[in-house]
Design a protein around this motif. Sequence first.
Motif, PDB file in Angstrom:
ATOM      1  N   VAL A 140      40.059  48.674  51.166  1.00  0.00           N
ATOM      2  CA  VAL A 140      40.198  48.757  49.708  1.00  0.00           C
ATOM      3  C   VAL A 140      39.212  49.765  49.132  1.00  0.00           C
ATOM      4  O   VAL A 140      39.569  50.611  48.299  1.00  0.00           O
ATOM      5  CB  VAL A 140      39.993  47.371  49.063  1.00  0.00           C
ATOM      6  N   ALA A 144      40.057  53.088  47.065  1.00  0.00           N
ATOM      7  CA  ALA A 144      39.606  53.170  45.669  1.00  0.00           C
ATOM      8  C   ALA A 144      38.735  54.397  45.440  1.00  0.00           C
ATOM      9  O   ALA A 144      38.776  55.007  44.362  1.00  0.00           O
ATOM     10  CB  ALA A 144      38.837  51.910  45.305  1.00  0.00           C
ATOM     11  N   GLU A 149      40.800  54.552  39.934  1.00  0.00           N
ATOM     12  CA  GLU A 149      41.627  54.022  38.839  1.00  0.00           C
ATOM     13  C   GLU A 149      43.124  54.072  39.127  1.00  0.00           C
ATOM     14  O   GLU A 149      43.941  54.309  38.241  1.00  0.00           O
ATOM     15  CB  GLU A 149      41.315  54.759  37.529  1.00  0.00           C
ATOM     16  N   LEU A 151      44.314  51.772  42.144  1.00  0.00           N
ATOM     17  CA  LEU A 151      44.566  50.453  42.722  1.00  0.00           C
ATOM     18  C   LEU A 151      44.504  49.390  41.626  1.00  0.00           C
ATOM     19  O   LEU A 151      43.627  49.424  40.762  1.00  0.00           O
ATOM     20  CB  LEU A 151      43.527  50.120  43.799  1.00  0.00           C
ATOM     21  N   THR A 152      45.440  48.453  41.676  1.00  0.00           N
ATOM     22  CA  THR A 152      45.506  47.406  40.657  1.00  0.00           C
ATOM     23  C   THR A 152      45.073  46.057  41.229  1.00  0.00           C
ATOM     24  O   THR A 152      45.323  45.758  42.391  1.00  0.00           O
ATOM     25  CB  THR A 152      46.935  47.270  40.111  1.00  0.00           C
ATOM     26  N   PHE A 153      44.420  45.260  40.380  1.00  0.00           N
ATOM     27  CA  PHE A 153      44.130  43.875  40.759  1.00  0.00           C
ATOM     28  C   PHE A 153      44.665  42.953  39.668  1.00  0.00           C
ATOM     29  O   PHE A 153      44.572  43.242  38.476  1.00  0.00           O
ATOM     30  CB  PHE A 153      42.641  43.645  41.015  1.00  0.00           C
ATOM     31  N   GLU A 170      33.350  45.948  41.052  1.00  0.00           N
ATOM     32  CA  GLU A 170      33.441  47.382  40.779  1.00  0.00           C
ATOM     33  C   GLU A 170      32.056  48.010  40.634  1.00  0.00           C
ATOM     34  O   GLU A 170      31.779  49.092  41.172  1.00  0.00           O
ATOM     35  CB  GLU A 170      34.255  47.625  39.507  1.00  0.00           C
ATOM     36  N   LEU A 177      38.859  50.238  39.433  1.00  0.00           N
ATOM     37  CA  LEU A 177      40.188  49.694  39.660  1.00  0.00           C
ATOM     38  C   LEU A 177      40.883  49.492  38.318  1.00  0.00           C
ATOM     39  O   LEU A 177      40.275  49.674  37.262  1.00  0.00           O
ATOM     40  CB  LEU A 177      40.096  48.369  40.413  1.00  0.00           C
ATOM     41  N   HIS A 179      42.809  46.702  35.979  1.00  0.00           N
ATOM     42  CA  HIS A 179      43.035  45.269  35.801  1.00  0.00           C
ATOM     43  C   HIS A 179      44.413  45.011  35.211  1.00  0.00           C
ATOM     44  O   HIS A 179      44.800  45.619  34.202  1.00  0.00           O
ATOM     45  CB  HIS A 179      41.965  44.687  34.859  1.00  0.00           C
TER      46      HIS A 179
END
Length: 321
Positions: A140, A144, A149, A151-153, A170, A177, A179
């Motif tokens: 990950v 990243a 900016e 990868l999404t969580f 972060e 990342l 959100h």
Amino acid sequence: MTLRRHLLAAGAAMLAVPAIAQPIWPSGPIRIIVPFPPGGSTDAMARLLQPRLTQILGVPVVVENRVGASASLGTAAAARAAPDGNTWVLVFDTHAVNPALIPTLGFDTERDLLPLLLFGTAPMVLTAHRTRPYRSVADVLAAARARPETLTFGTIGNGSLAHLTMALFEKAAGVKLVHVPYRGGGPLAVAAVAGEVDLPIATRPAIGVHIDSGALIPLAQTGATRSPSMPDIPTLAESGVAGIDARAFWGFLGPVRIPVPIATRMEAALRETLAVAEVRERVAALGIDLDPQGAEVFGPFLSRQIATWGQVVRDNNIRPD
């Protein structure tokens, strides 16, 4: 006023009152407010306690789901209730975040509520959908850093403990990342199994079934040490991101002026219920690490949680949905 001072003062006041005026309890139905909709872990815990508490205390115990404003509406109802032992509230980790997230709560989280019993805690699990290439936190972080900016969580909502934990993640890892907040555990679980986000993060009660099915790959858990319920999943610290200890918790509170004899008897009834093997097994099945702790531990624990997560909210200028 500290919890210890409250208990001492209340005890002294009780001794000063003639025996005829001592509270007779329980004297009627007991209400446990659950400030979340039916179906979640908090509701499940309350309904697991309900029948045995009814048997032990000899009066009806009812569960009332009173939802809204990140669980603050139901908690406010308990804080404002008469301190007669007939109204209690079962809270989740949002209880420690709300004071910073919602300035207009209408009650003081620490001064207006008596923390009676901490049931237990559970770390969250950072996962990846099986279709994504990530099999470790290192994977990950590499992605990243290569594509900031992107990868999404996904979490159960803006300002949730998972959201705040990822803000710490972060910062500690030096990554950015994106959100994606959902409105509760149900919507997040549906989105997670559908692959809508790269990295769903929630407690095992919320997404454990999808970890067990293989739809979600567990990467790390967020506690300082490994949970007994997830011994094979490394912590964030073991994965190279140190300094984070984020655990959901479940606890039982009442109005602050509840007389000591009532609080003592309710705590004893709760502990008796939690000592039943079948109850312990079902709590463990919810993904909760059961470790009952009374007011002397629960009170300071809450104060630390409120201070820690309040600072994260302020540092990151986080606002509720």
